[in-house]
Design a protein around this motif. Sequence first.
Motif, PDB file in Angstrom:
ATOM      1  N   GLU A 124      23.667 -48.805   3.126  1.00 50.01           N
ATOM      2  CA  GLU A 124      23.281 -48.809   4.536  1.00 50.01           C
ATOM      3  C   GLU A 124      22.211 -47.761   4.819  1.00 50.01           C
ATOM      4  OE1 GLU A 124      27.495 -50.479   6.406  1.00 50.01           O
ATOM      5  OE2 GLU A 124      26.801 -48.460   6.920  1.00 50.01           O
ATOM      6  N   LEU A 125      22.347 -46.596   4.209  1.00 50.67           N
ATOM      7  CA  LEU A 125      21.333 -45.553   4.390  1.00 50.67           C
ATOM      8  C   LEU A 125      19.982 -46.029   3.881  1.00 50.67           C
ATOM      9  CD1 LEU A 125      20.410 -42.664   5.059  1.00 50.67           C
ATOM     10  CD2 LEU A 125      21.249 -41.970   2.794  1.00 50.67           C
ATOM     11  N   THR A 126      19.957 -46.669   2.737  1.00 46.21           N
ATOM     12  CA  THR A 126      18.701 -47.134   2.155  1.00 46.21           C
ATOM     13  C   THR A 126      18.035 -48.189   3.026  1.00 46.21           C
ATOM     14  OG1 THR A 126      19.540 -46.648  -0.064  1.00 46.21           O
ATOM     15  CG2 THR A 126      17.649 -48.126   0.093  1.00 46.21           C
ATOM     16  N   VAL A 127      18.836 -49.122   3.569  1.00 49.01           N
ATOM     17  CA  VAL A 127      18.278 -50.148   4.451  1.00 49.01           C
ATOM     18  C   VAL A 127      17.694 -49.513   5.704  1.00 49.01           C
ATOM     19  CG1 VAL A 127      18.840 -52.133   5.914  1.00 49.01           C
ATOM     20  CG2 VAL A 127      19.739 -52.006   3.586  1.00 49.01           C
ATOM     21  N   ALA A 128      18.429 -48.575   6.301  1.00 46.63           N
ATOM     22  CA  ALA A 128      17.946 -47.924   7.522  1.00 46.63           C
ATOM     23  C   ALA A 128      16.634 -47.191   7.276  1.00 46.63           C
ATOM     24  CB  ALA A 128      19.003 -46.964   8.057  1.00 46.63           C
ATOM     25  N   LEU A 129      16.559 -46.461   6.186  1.00 43.81           N
ATOM     26  CA  LEU A 129      15.324 -45.736   5.867  1.00 43.81           C
ATOM     27  C   LEU A 129      14.185 -46.709   5.574  1.00 43.81           C
ATOM     28  CD1 LEU A 129      16.788 -42.921   3.576  1.00 43.81           C
ATOM     29  CD2 LEU A 129      15.969 -42.662   5.933  1.00 43.81           C
ATOM     30  N   ALA A 130      14.471 -47.786   4.846  1.00 39.77           N
ATOM     31  CA  ALA A 130      13.435 -48.781   4.537  1.00 39.77           C
ATOM     32  C   ALA A 130      12.917 -49.442   5.801  1.00 39.77           C
ATOM     33  CB  ALA A 130      13.987 -49.824   3.577  1.00 39.77           C
ATOM     34  N   ALA A 131      13.779 -49.534   6.835  1.00 40.28           N
ATOM     35  CA  ALA A 131      13.366 -50.138   8.099  1.00 40.28           C
ATOM     36  C   ALA A 131      12.545 -49.179   8.946  1.00 40.28           C
ATOM     37  CB  ALA A 131      14.602 -50.578   8.880  1.00 40.28           C
ATOM     38  N   GLY A 132      12.415 -47.946   8.503  1.00 41.77           N
ATOM     39  CA  GLY A 132      11.637 -46.969   9.247  1.00 41.77           C
ATOM     40  C   GLY A 132      12.437 -46.151  10.238  1.00 41.77           C
ATOM     41  N   VAL A 133      13.772 -46.206  10.160  1.00 39.53           N
ATOM     42  CA  VAL A 133      14.592 -45.377  11.042  1.00 39.53           C
ATOM     43  C   VAL A 133      14.405 -43.916  10.639  1.00 39.53           C
ATOM     44  CG1 VAL A 133      16.923 -44.862  11.861  1.00 39.53           C
ATOM     45  CG2 VAL A 133      16.292 -47.224  11.284  1.00 39.53           C
ATOM     46  N   PRO A 134      13.992 -43.052  11.559  1.00 35.56           N
ATOM     47  CA  PRO A 134      13.843 -41.637  11.209  1.00 35.56           C
ATOM     48  C   PRO A 134      15.174 -41.059  10.728  1.00 35.56           C
ATOM     49  CG  PRO A 134      12.792 -42.096  13.311  1.00 35.56           C
ATOM     50  CD  PRO A 134      13.589 -43.317  12.957  1.00 35.56           C
ATOM     51  N   ALA A 135      15.134 -40.325   9.635  1.00 40.99           N
ATOM     52  CA  ALA A 135      16.374 -39.772   9.076  1.00 40.99           C
ATOM     53  C   ALA A 135      17.115 -38.912  10.090  1.00 40.99           C
ATOM     54  CB  ALA A 135      16.059 -38.960   7.824  1.00 40.99           C
ATOM     55  N   ALA A 136      16.378 -38.226  10.946  1.00 39.46           N
ATOM     56  CA  ALA A 136      17.014 -37.362  11.942  1.00 39.46           C
ATOM     57  C   ALA A 136      17.833 -38.150  12.953  1.00 39.46           C
ATOM     58  CB  ALA A 136      15.951 -36.539  12.668  1.00 39.46           C
ATOM     59  N   ARG A 137      17.626 -39.469  13.034  1.00 40.95           N
ATOM     60  CA  ARG A 137      18.371 -40.306  13.972  1.00 40.95           C
ATOM     61  C   ARG A 137      19.490 -41.087  13.282  1.00 40.95           C
ATOM     62  NH1 ARG A 137      13.937 -43.540  17.402  1.00 40.95           N
ATOM     63  NH2 ARG A 137      15.833 -44.535  18.227  1.00 40.95           N
ATOM     64  N   ILE A 138      19.885 -40.633  12.105  1.00 39.99           N
ATOM     65  CA  ILE A 138      20.944 -41.292  11.345  1.00 39.99           C
ATOM     66  C   ILE A 138      22.153 -40.372  11.243  1.00 39.99           C
ATOM     67  CG2 ILE A 138      21.598 -42.203   9.078  1.00 39.99           C
ATOM     68  CD1 ILE A 138      18.704 -43.035   8.664  1.00 39.99           C
ATOM     69  N   GLY A 139      23.330 -40.949  11.461  1.00 44.21           N
ATOM     70  CA  GLY A 139      24.588 -40.262  11.182  1.00 44.21           C
ATOM     71  C   GLY A 139      25.257 -40.925   9.995  1.00 44.21           C
ATOM     72  N   PHE A 140      25.852 -40.117   9.114  1.00 45.84           N
ATOM     73  CA  PHE A 140      26.437 -40.635   7.877  1.00 45.84           C
ATOM     74  C   PHE A 140      27.958 -40.451   7.917  1.00 45.84           C
ATOM     75  CE2 PHE A 140      25.160 -41.155   3.136  1.00 45.84           C
ATOM     76  CZ  PHE A 140      26.243 -41.989   2.915  1.00 45.84           C
TER      77      PHE A 140
END
Length: 496
Positions: A124-140
């Motif tokens: 899920e992290l890889t897909v989000a990053l590949a989609a251009g979601v800024p890492a700072a806007r991701i919670g793990f």
Amino acid sequence: MSIDASDHQTTRIAPEWLTEPSDPNDLAPGVWPASAHREDDGALVLAGIPAPELARTFGTPVLVLDEGEVRSRAAGTLAAFRDAAARHGGTARVYYAGKAFLSSEVARWVTEEGLNVDVCSIGELTVALAAGVPAARIGFHGNNKRVFELERAVEVGVGTIIVDSEIEIERLAAITERLDRRQNVLVRVNSGVHADTHSFLATAHEDQKFGFALEAAVQAVERIHELPLVDFAGLHCHIGSQIFGVAGFRESASRVVELHALLLEQERFTALTPEGEPAEPLLNLGGGFGIAYTRADTPSPIAELADGIVDAVADECAVRGIELPVLAFEPGRSIIGTAGVTLYEVGTIKSVALGEGEGRAERRYVSVDGGMSDNARPALYGAQYSARLASREGVDAPVLSRVVGLHCESGDVVVEYEYLPGDVAPGDLLAVAATGAYTAALASNYNHIPRPPVVAVADGRARVIVRGERIEDLLARDAGIDPAPAASEPAGKGEA
């Protein structure tokens, strides 16, 4: 054999919550996407595209996602919580639940509407990053994040990692030191409040795998405070999923705010902004807001939920004389669930006698060309759905029916109870509503059935956003088959 749904013996096997509709072709408001309606010929239309056209182009089964519905719900949810927080002088964030359904397109839609994204795996992290979601806007999230997953999260600068155990804290201590990178974390706590939902979906009671008990959370934060590169940003609490109403959130807020106030007093908050300034304390109250799967479901309007939950937190803060923290919420399925409609083709129909004598009844089974491999929720925890004819309107009276799949399992149920027109026939298209969340995400290849495509619809156009599998995709994983057989017809063919 056709069954008259008004017959006493037939209605006896219907659950109390299911009422016989006056029109078995109607589309219950709130269950179907706002764009759903019928054409003059009776065909179901989604975002301007008739269901028969979608089936001809992409095959069946096919999961259709209404892009406009997703965007509208994302924007509306964010606005509701921001407005509710602003009335108390605060701010709010909303996270889209990647586990409900994640693709690069959906990640772009929700972030363009202002949402953050929560993930719970390296995939899920890889897909989000590949989609251009800024890492700072991701919670793990996750109760057992593997070391390489934590390393990747710290390496890319994920906004918050929600820590779930003492072991995870120590793993982060070693990783941040090795990478020489700071990392903000939230501590997940169990408030002890039981959500009014299925036991598999209730996540804040004591006997389950997520988070720390309230007392243990204090020691966890103390340990984080000792670490030079792991910064405590706040608390996280999630009481469950498919929740209606605010009562559980009110009680949970009272307990979690008490802990928040204690940690403020102890000066445990050490998180920094990207500019290196002290960050405002964060309180993530989860969400898991319910949707209507059937006309019997009555989920609370999002504005009502937002006002009720934020008011409860503000009241608890006022009692303790502390400022409202930055609030975060994870609505879950309520962003994408109603946007999804799965189209199937009817295969076989038969009636089965139940009981004997005066107690004799019949159940009609309508079989479709999918099932538990594309929607496991009914088999997992008895989830209920709504279904309607999609290629035309039925003309016969409604008949109590059970929609089932093609898998070799008696528990392969798609819709357990539904009134469908008595003239449903092989070759008809059947649409199942509210399948946007936790269907494609839980899909499998049971019985070696390829997973269907996911097709986005908007303004009269359709496009594949997740390709359907082919038989050769399944065979390619079998190390005993080489070379793979010639290509077969894809599940999804192109654009409409």
